[in-house]
Design a protein around this motif. Sequence first.
Motif, PDB file in Angstrom:
ATOM      1  N   ALA A  72       0.820  -1.213   0.000  1.00  0.00           N
ATOM      2  CA  ALA A  72       0.000   0.000   0.000  1.00  0.00           C
ATOM      3  C   ALA A  72       0.854   1.264   0.000  1.00  0.00           C
ATOM      4  O   ALA A  72       0.412   2.318  -0.468  1.00  0.00           O
ATOM      5  CB  ALA A  72      -0.930   0.002   1.208  1.00  0.00           C
ATOM      6  N   SER A  73       2.075   1.173   0.522  1.00  0.00           N
ATOM      7  CA  SER A  73       2.970   2.334   0.544  1.00  0.00           C
ATOM      8  C   SER A  73       3.789   2.463  -0.735  1.00  0.00           C
ATOM      9  O   SER A  73       4.621   3.362  -0.840  1.00  0.00           O
ATOM     10  CB  SER A  73       3.903   2.259   1.745  1.00  0.00           C
ATOM     11  OG  SER A  73       4.810   1.171   1.618  1.00  0.00           O
ATOM     12  N   HIS A  75       7.016  -3.032  -4.164  1.00  0.00           N
ATOM     13  CA  HIS A  75       6.628  -4.203  -4.959  1.00  0.00           C
ATOM     14  C   HIS A  75       6.754  -5.454  -4.088  1.00  0.00           C
ATOM     15  O   HIS A  75       7.843  -5.835  -3.671  1.00  0.00           O
ATOM     16  CB  HIS A  75       7.513  -4.336  -6.196  1.00  0.00           C
ATOM     17  CG  HIS A  75       7.169  -5.542  -7.035  1.00  0.00           C
ATOM     18  ND1 HIS A  75       7.621  -6.806  -6.735  1.00  0.00           N
ATOM     19  CD2 HIS A  75       6.415  -5.655  -8.153  1.00  0.00           C
ATOM     20  CE1 HIS A  75       7.160  -7.671  -7.633  1.00  0.00           C
ATOM     21  NE2 HIS A  75       6.426  -6.984  -8.507  1.00  0.00           N
ATOM     22  N   ILE A  76       5.619  -6.077  -3.804  1.00  0.00           N
ATOM     23  CA  ILE A  76       5.578  -7.325  -3.043  1.00  0.00           C
ATOM     24  C   ILE A  76       4.829  -8.338  -3.884  1.00  0.00           C
ATOM     25  O   ILE A  76       3.776  -8.035  -4.452  1.00  0.00           O
ATOM     26  CB  ILE A  76       4.847  -7.145  -1.692  1.00  0.00           C
ATOM     27  CG1 ILE A  76       5.503  -6.042  -0.860  1.00  0.00           C
ATOM     28  CG2 ILE A  76       4.813  -8.458  -0.915  1.00  0.00           C
ATOM     29  CD1 ILE A  76       6.899  -6.344  -0.403  1.00  0.00           C
ATOM     30  N   SER A  77       5.373  -9.538  -4.000  1.00  0.00           N
ATOM     31  CA  SER A  77       4.718 -10.564  -4.812  1.00  0.00           C
ATOM     32  C   SER A  77       3.538 -11.166  -4.076  1.00  0.00           C
ATOM     33  O   SER A  77       3.487 -11.174  -2.839  1.00  0.00           O
ATOM     34  CB  SER A  77       5.714 -11.658  -5.191  1.00  0.00           C
ATOM     35  OG  SER A  77       6.023 -12.462  -4.067  1.00  0.00           O
ATOM     36  N   LEU A 123       1.496  -8.188  -5.919  1.00  0.00           N
ATOM     37  CA  LEU A 123       0.296  -8.072  -5.104  1.00  0.00           C
ATOM     38  C   LEU A 123      -0.418  -6.774  -5.449  1.00  0.00           C
ATOM     39  O   LEU A 123       0.211  -5.721  -5.598  1.00  0.00           O
ATOM     40  CB  LEU A 123       0.684  -8.078  -3.626  1.00  0.00           C
ATOM     41  CG  LEU A 123      -0.432  -8.012  -2.583  1.00  0.00           C
ATOM     42  CD1 LEU A 123      -1.299  -9.263  -2.635  1.00  0.00           C
ATOM     43  CD2 LEU A 123       0.160  -7.827  -1.182  1.00  0.00           C
ATOM     44  N   ASP A 124      -1.719  -6.831  -5.591  1.00  0.00           N
ATOM     45  CA  ASP A 124      -2.525  -5.655  -5.913  1.00  0.00           C
ATOM     46  C   ASP A 124      -2.509  -4.679  -4.732  1.00  0.00           C
ATOM     47  O   ASP A 124      -2.875  -5.054  -3.614  1.00  0.00           O
ATOM     48  CB  ASP A 124      -3.964  -6.098  -6.208  1.00  0.00           C
ATOM     49  CG  ASP A 124      -4.847  -4.949  -6.659  1.00  0.00           C
ATOM     50  OD1 ASP A 124      -4.386  -3.786  -6.626  1.00  0.00           O
ATOM     51  OD2 ASP A 124      -6.005  -5.217  -7.032  1.00  0.00           O
ATOM     52  N   PRO A 125      -2.087  -3.417  -4.952  1.00  0.00           N
ATOM     53  CA  PRO A 125      -2.052  -2.449  -3.838  1.00  0.00           C
ATOM     54  C   PRO A 125      -3.405  -2.219  -3.190  1.00  0.00           C
ATOM     55  O   PRO A 125      -3.479  -1.798  -2.030  1.00  0.00           O
ATOM     56  CB  PRO A 125      -1.548  -1.164  -4.508  1.00  0.00           C
ATOM     57  CG  PRO A 125      -0.835  -1.613  -5.732  1.00  0.00           C
ATOM     58  CD  PRO A 125      -1.565  -2.843  -6.199  1.00  0.00           C
TER      59      PRO A 125
END
Length: 437
Positions: free
Chosen positions: A246-247, A250-252, A372-374
């Motif tokens: 959210a910040s 990039h996280i899978s 991952l979708d923000p």
Amino acid sequence: MELRRALVRAAVSRPGVLLATSPGATRQRLAVEAELARRGWACVGGPAEADLFVILGVREGEDEAEGEGGEGDWVAALWQGIPAPKARVWVTDPGRVADALDSGLADLVRGEHGNDHAPDAPDSHHEHHEHHEHHEHHEHQQNGDHPTPPSEHSGHDMHGGHHGHAGHDMGLVEGLPMADRADDRDGLRLDVLHVPLGPVLADWPAGLILRLTLQGDLVQEATVEPVTTPPSPHPPFWDEPWLRTASGEHISRGDAARRLCAAHLDSLGRFFAVAGWNDMAARTRHARDRALAGAAAAELTSLVRPLIRRAQRSRTLRWLTTGLGTLPAEQARQRGVTGPALVADGDAYNRMLVWLDAVDRSAADCDVTEALDPAEVVGPRGRLDTPVPPSRALLDSLPRLLEGTEFACARIIVASLDPDLDELTHVPAPGTVHSHG
């Protein structure tokens, strides 16, 4: 003297460990639990059984904490309740856990009194204590295919007074709470007993104090009281992937699924342990540790699916937990609950089933590499984009779920919600997700 030291060394080669976890120290707790499992050291339920006191989290305020409920208050009280020989260590760095435990074990063996920092473990503090005789500690019994009802096993004492946060709540003989009298629901005059649970209890949410008013074996009133903890700018460990996404990071999806899987396995481990199914709890925590260690989806799936089937087929577990802490979806929604407790739309057993289903799905997704979708800001305990953190809503729901239930069932209800008080210590920058203050 040498013979005496040899006897002590043999007696404490597998010390009973009492963990005291502050909110915000989840990463340290997981590292310690994994290392204890590797060594075969048992976590004990209270000070009387402990040899080694392991305090997890920042040390600031340990001596300066003021007022009832401060960290120094309950840490000092627990330390005083541990019989000699004893040692304690602070763990602030998850990477130095082995060093800290080795230091504590060495203190037990030497039996010397001191108060200094271990030179080889700068992030841990140890204290020696002179001893004259060694006490035997009780190891947890490992149950087989079925849990043992809470009233039948001693590994997790339901009477939480000896784990209270202040000296007068420690449950020592001279400090037992006194009973008053009041009318119960049948018009009889029964003793009223005020019993604190927490903040240090085996398989208990870190930093939670629950104050119960009992008449007979029934909970008449419950009050939630989190331990006072300094605010932290660091995101809660279990919510980290979604908050970082959210910040703008990039996280899978695979990394988020791995954290979700481990979070629910952690909750399930506590749930099984409180229900008396210690063997199942140990296996569940092993799967959790493998998830956090980066095990591939195929390995993780092969670990969790037998556990899921075993839990779903246990008639004893179902009998123990059905009907406890029923929270209909409509009531959950009104109280701001957004996570598994809302989806479950039922009791402690239903909430366990939701966790099991989420573990199955997330274990299979651990290798997914797409981002991952923000907008997907739903952590293990619920939505992270609301004014109130998910665990706050769980804590607010807890008193009504406990009132009118049997005391022996209280810890199962708490474990079935498993609020994460790390979420209450997080103070993000203004304008970011979870800026609830």
